[in-house]
Design a protein around this motif. Structure first.
Motif, PDB file in Angstrom:
ATOM      1  N   ARG A 253       0.838  -1.199   0.000  1.00  0.00           N
ATOM      2  CA  ARG A 253       0.000   0.000   0.000  1.00  0.00           C
ATOM      3  C   ARG A 253       0.872   1.247   0.000  1.00  0.00           C
ATOM      4  NH1 ARG A 253      -4.081   3.093   0.361  1.00  0.00           N
ATOM      5  NH2 ARG A 253      -4.638   4.433   2.078  1.00  0.00           N
ATOM      6  N   TRP A 254       1.922   1.245   0.806  1.00  0.00           N
ATOM      7  CA  TRP A 254       2.842   2.380   0.856  1.00  0.00           C
ATOM      8  C   TRP A 254       3.405   2.667  -0.529  1.00  0.00           C
ATOM      9  CZ3 TRP A 254       8.584   2.221   1.692  1.00  0.00           C
ATOM     10  CH2 TRP A 254       9.104   3.488   1.974  1.00  0.00           C
ATOM     11  N   LEU A 255       3.742   1.623  -1.273  1.00  0.00           N
ATOM     12  CA  LEU A 255       4.266   1.809  -2.630  1.00  0.00           C
ATOM     13  C   LEU A 255       3.267   2.494  -3.554  1.00  0.00           C
ATOM     14  CD1 LEU A 255       6.157  -1.519  -3.408  1.00  0.00           C
ATOM     15  CD2 LEU A 255       7.157   0.747  -3.094  1.00  0.00           C
ATOM     16  N   THR A 256       1.984   2.270  -3.322  1.00  0.00           N
ATOM     17  CA  THR A 256       0.978   2.857  -4.216  1.00  0.00           C
ATOM     18  C   THR A 256       0.567   4.269  -3.822  1.00  0.00           C
ATOM     19  OG1 THR A 256      -0.902   1.912  -3.006  1.00  0.00           O
ATOM     20  CG2 THR A 256       0.023   0.588  -4.786  1.00  0.00           C
ATOM     21  N   VAL A 257       0.718   4.630  -2.562  1.00  0.00           N
ATOM     22  CA  VAL A 257       0.233   5.943  -2.116  1.00  0.00           C
ATOM     23  C   VAL A 257       1.334   6.974  -1.857  1.00  0.00           C
ATOM     24  CG1 VAL A 257      -1.873   4.971  -1.111  1.00  0.00           C
ATOM     25  CG2 VAL A 257       0.119   5.327   0.339  1.00  0.00           C
ATOM     26  N   SER A 258       2.577   6.539  -1.816  1.00  0.00           N
ATOM     27  CA  SER A 258       3.668   7.446  -1.459  1.00  0.00           C
ATOM     28  C   SER A 258       4.601   7.684  -2.645  1.00  0.00           C
ATOM     29  CB  SER A 258       4.474   6.858  -0.293  1.00  0.00           C
ATOM     30  OG  SER A 258       5.667   7.583  -0.092  1.00  0.00           O
ATOM     31  N   SER A 259       4.716   8.930  -3.049  1.00  0.00           N
ATOM     32  CA  SER A 259       5.658   9.244  -4.126  1.00  0.00           C
ATOM     33  C   SER A 259       7.091   8.985  -3.673  1.00  0.00           C
ATOM     34  CB  SER A 259       5.495  10.690  -4.590  1.00  0.00           C
ATOM     35  OG  SER A 259       5.731  11.591  -3.524  1.00  0.00           O
ATOM     36  N   ARG A 260       7.360   9.178  -2.403  1.00  0.00           N
ATOM     37  CA  ARG A 260       8.708   8.919  -1.867  1.00  0.00           C
ATOM     38  C   ARG A 260       9.037   7.431  -1.954  1.00  0.00           C
ATOM     39  NH1 ARG A 260      13.655  10.632  -1.534  1.00  0.00           N
ATOM     40  NH2 ARG A 260      14.634  10.301   0.464  1.00  0.00           N
ATOM     41  N   ALA A 261       8.066   6.573  -1.608  1.00  0.00           N
ATOM     42  CA  ALA A 261       8.292   5.131  -1.704  1.00  0.00           C
ATOM     43  C   ALA A 261       8.545   4.733  -3.147  1.00  0.00           C
ATOM     44  CB  ALA A 261       7.093   4.374  -1.157  1.00  0.00           C
ATOM     45  N   LYS A 262       7.781   5.295  -4.064  1.00  0.00           N
ATOM     46  CA  LYS A 262       7.972   4.987  -5.482  1.00  0.00           C
ATOM     47  C   LYS A 262       9.361   5.394  -5.942  1.00  0.00           C
ATOM     48  CE  LYS A 262       3.092   5.509  -6.420  1.00  0.00           C
ATOM     49  NZ  LYS A 262       2.060   6.379  -6.940  1.00  0.00           N
ATOM     50  N   GLU A 263       9.835   6.522  -5.434  1.00  0.00           N
ATOM     51  CA  GLU A 263      11.165   7.014  -5.798  1.00  0.00           C
ATOM     52  C   GLU A 263      12.263   6.116  -5.211  1.00  0.00           C
ATOM     53  OE1 GLU A 263      13.869  10.807  -4.505  1.00  0.00           O
ATOM     54  OE2 GLU A 263      11.765  11.199  -4.962  1.00  0.00           O
TER      55      GLU A 263
END
Length: 65
Positions: A41-51
């Motif tokens: 979920r963090w990967l889908t909602v956080s731009s920082r996690a995606k980065e």
């Protein structure tokens, strides 16, 4: 939450052992399924996690770990 971790020889896979007896937000013992769901979920909602974790996947190896 983590008791220990192992890094694969190629440096691409972390296996994280969870501490037993840790309460999750719902009052029940935290499981690997809870952690995987939270991290995905963090990967889908956080731009920082995606980065930071572009292309990362989280999977359950063992229900407790």
């Amino acid at each position: 939450m983590a008791e220990s971790y192992e890094l694969s020889d190629d440096g691409k896979t972390y296996t994280i052992a969870l501490r037993e007896g840790v309460q999750f937000h719902n009052g029940e013992e935290m499981t690997a399924e809870d952690v995987v769901a939270s991290m995905n979920r963090w990967l889908t909602v956080s731009s920082r996690a995606k980065e930071l974790l572009d292309g990362a996947t989280f999977t359950e190896v063992d229900p407790i770990q």
